[in-house]
Scaffold this motif. Structure first.
Motif, PDB file in Angstrom:
ATOM      1  N   GLY A 270       1.511  -6.850  -6.602  1.00  0.00           N
ATOM      2  CA  GLY A 270       1.595  -5.508  -6.026  1.00  0.00           C
ATOM      3  C   GLY A 270       0.577  -5.291  -4.915  1.00  0.00           C
ATOM      4  N   ILE A 271      -0.613  -5.846  -5.096  1.00  0.00           N
ATOM      5  CA  ILE A 271      -1.647  -5.721  -4.066  1.00  0.00           C
ATOM      6  C   ILE A 271      -1.214  -6.445  -2.792  1.00  0.00           C
ATOM      7  N   GLY A 272      -0.604  -7.631  -2.936  1.00  0.00           N
ATOM      8  CA  GLY A 272      -0.106  -8.363  -1.769  1.00  0.00           C
ATOM      9  C   GLY A 272       0.972  -7.592  -1.031  1.00  0.00           C
ATOM     10  N   ILE A 273       1.873  -6.959  -1.788  1.00  0.00           N
ATOM     11  CA  ILE A 273       2.936  -6.153  -1.177  1.00  0.00           C
ATOM     12  C   ILE A 273       2.338  -4.918  -0.512  1.00  0.00           C
ATOM     13  N   LEU A 274       1.375  -4.293  -1.179  1.00  0.00           N
ATOM     14  CA  LEU A 274       0.703  -3.125  -0.597  1.00  0.00           C
ATOM     15  C   LEU A 274      -0.010  -3.506   0.697  1.00  0.00           C
ATOM     16  N   TYR A 275      -0.643  -4.681   0.718  1.00  0.00           N
ATOM     17  CA  TYR A 275      -1.296  -5.165   1.928  1.00  0.00           C
ATOM     18  C   TYR A 275      -0.289  -5.240   3.079  1.00  0.00           C
ATOM     19  N   ALA A 276       0.878  -5.855   2.812  1.00  0.00           N
ATOM     20  CA  ALA A 276       1.902  -5.989   3.856  1.00  0.00           C
ATOM     21  C   ALA A 276       2.419  -4.620   4.294  1.00  0.00           C
ATOM     22  N   LEU A 277       2.575  -3.697   3.350  1.00  0.00           N
ATOM     23  CA  LEU A 277       3.025  -2.346   3.705  1.00  0.00           C
ATOM     24  C   LEU A 277       2.008  -1.631   4.590  1.00  0.00           C
ATOM     25  N   LEU A 278       0.739  -1.707   4.211  1.00  0.00           N
ATOM     26  CA  LEU A 278      -0.294  -1.056   5.019  1.00  0.00           C
ATOM     27  C   LEU A 278      -0.405  -1.694   6.404  1.00  0.00           C
ATOM     28  N   MET A 279      -0.307  -3.010   6.460  1.00  0.00           N
ATOM     29  CA  MET A 279      -0.357  -3.689   7.750  1.00  0.00           C
ATOM     30  C   MET A 279       0.856  -3.344   8.604  1.00  0.00           C
TER      31      MET A 279
ATOM     32  N   LEU B 240       4.301 -15.914   7.056  1.00  0.00           N
ATOM     33  CA  LEU B 240       5.172 -17.019   7.474  1.00  0.00           C
ATOM     34  C   LEU B 240       6.543 -16.519   7.933  1.00  0.00           C
ATOM     35  N   ARG B 241       6.909 -15.306   7.536  1.00  0.00           N
ATOM     36  CA  ARG B 241       8.148 -14.679   8.035  1.00  0.00           C
ATOM     37  C   ARG B 241       7.907 -13.929   9.340  1.00  0.00           C
ATOM     38  N   GLY B 242       6.690 -14.015   9.863  1.00  0.00           N
ATOM     39  CA  GLY B 242       6.377 -13.380  11.135  1.00  0.00           C
ATOM     40  C   GLY B 242       5.712 -12.028  11.001  1.00  0.00           C
ATOM     41  N   GLY B 243       5.251 -11.678   9.789  1.00  0.00           N
ATOM     42  CA  GLY B 243       4.561 -10.407   9.587  1.00  0.00           C
ATOM     43  C   GLY B 243       5.364  -9.201  10.014  1.00  0.00           C
ATOM     44  N   PRO B 244       6.643  -9.126   9.615  1.00  0.00           N
ATOM     45  CA  PRO B 244       7.463  -7.998  10.079  1.00  0.00           C
ATOM     46  C   PRO B 244       6.992  -6.679   9.479  1.00  0.00           C
ATOM     47  N   SER B 245       7.256  -5.591  10.177  1.00  0.00           N
ATOM     48  CA  SER B 245       6.960  -4.269   9.634  1.00  0.00           C
ATOM     49  C   SER B 245       7.957  -3.988   8.516  1.00  0.00           C
ATOM     50  N   LEU B 246       7.466  -3.917   7.290  1.00  0.00           N
ATOM     51  CA  LEU B 246       8.349  -3.631   6.162  1.00  0.00           C
ATOM     52  C   LEU B 246       8.916  -2.227   6.275  1.00  0.00           C
TER      53      LEU B 246
ATOM     54  N   LEU C 196      -5.066  -8.532  13.967  1.00  0.00           N
ATOM     55  CA  LEU C 196      -5.835  -7.996  12.847  1.00  0.00           C
ATOM     56  C   LEU C 196      -5.720  -8.919  11.633  1.00  0.00           C
ATOM     57  N   ASN C 197      -4.542  -9.458  11.391  1.00  0.00           N
ATOM     58  CA  ASN C 197      -4.360 -10.373  10.269  1.00  0.00           C
ATOM     59  C   ASN C 197      -5.112 -11.677  10.474  1.00  0.00           C
TER      60      ASN C 197
END
Length: 154
Positions: free
Chosen positions: A8-17, A115-121, A28-29
């Motif tokens: 969940g923390i990893g998913i939250l990280y991607a959401l915030l980013m 690795l998927r290109g850091g897309p905006s979720l 930033l990443n």
């Protein structure tokens, strides 16, 4: 819960980013993975090996300034370092014995996103809603073409 929360923390990280626009999100990443490379320095659990690892991740992060792939590689390298620290019993947070294990679970989630290109979720969800496509559920065959025989010519 100690195995689920890091996901969940990893998913939250991607959401915030996802709130950060490109190209700033990638840069930033790259900075974040460089910081992760130095996270164990103050504990020094691996002795002098902490310095080459930090240098390696600094190089990977530098390459990540222009490449999501390098950032993903950096998070995977950090995962390995987390596992080594967990096995040795030298956690990233000294008073939280399983913190390196949690980090080793969280980091690959972030790595896969990178690795998927850091897309905006957030944008992905918005686009899906705008296009009127239903959200695929578990076991969904969305995007899978039916296996029907092709028509034979005439």
């Amino acid at each position: 819960m100690e195995y689920i929360a890091p996901i969940g923390i990893g998913i939250l990280y991607a959401l915030l980013m996802s709130l950060v626009r490109e190209p700033h999100r990638r840069r930033l990443n790259a900075v974040m993975v460089a910081g992760a490379g130095a996270a164990y320095l103050s504990g020094g659990g691996m002795g002098g090996w902490e310095f080459p690892f930090t240098a390696l991740l600094a190089y990977v992060a530098f390459r990540g300034l222009e490449s999501w792939t390098w950032i993903g590689i950096g998070w995977l390298l950090h995962t390995v370092w987390d596992i080594v620290h967990h096995i040795k019993g030298d956690p990233i947070i000294p008073f939280a014995h399983t913190s390196s294990l949690g980090c080793a679970i969280c980091d690959p989630v972030i790595a896969l996103w990178c690795l998927r290109g850091g897309p905006s979720l957030i944008d992905l969800v918005r686009e899906r809603r705008r296009s009127g496509q239903p959200q695929p559920g578990p076991g969904s065959r969305e995007g899978v073409s039916p296996e029907s025989p092709s028509p034979t010519p005439g």
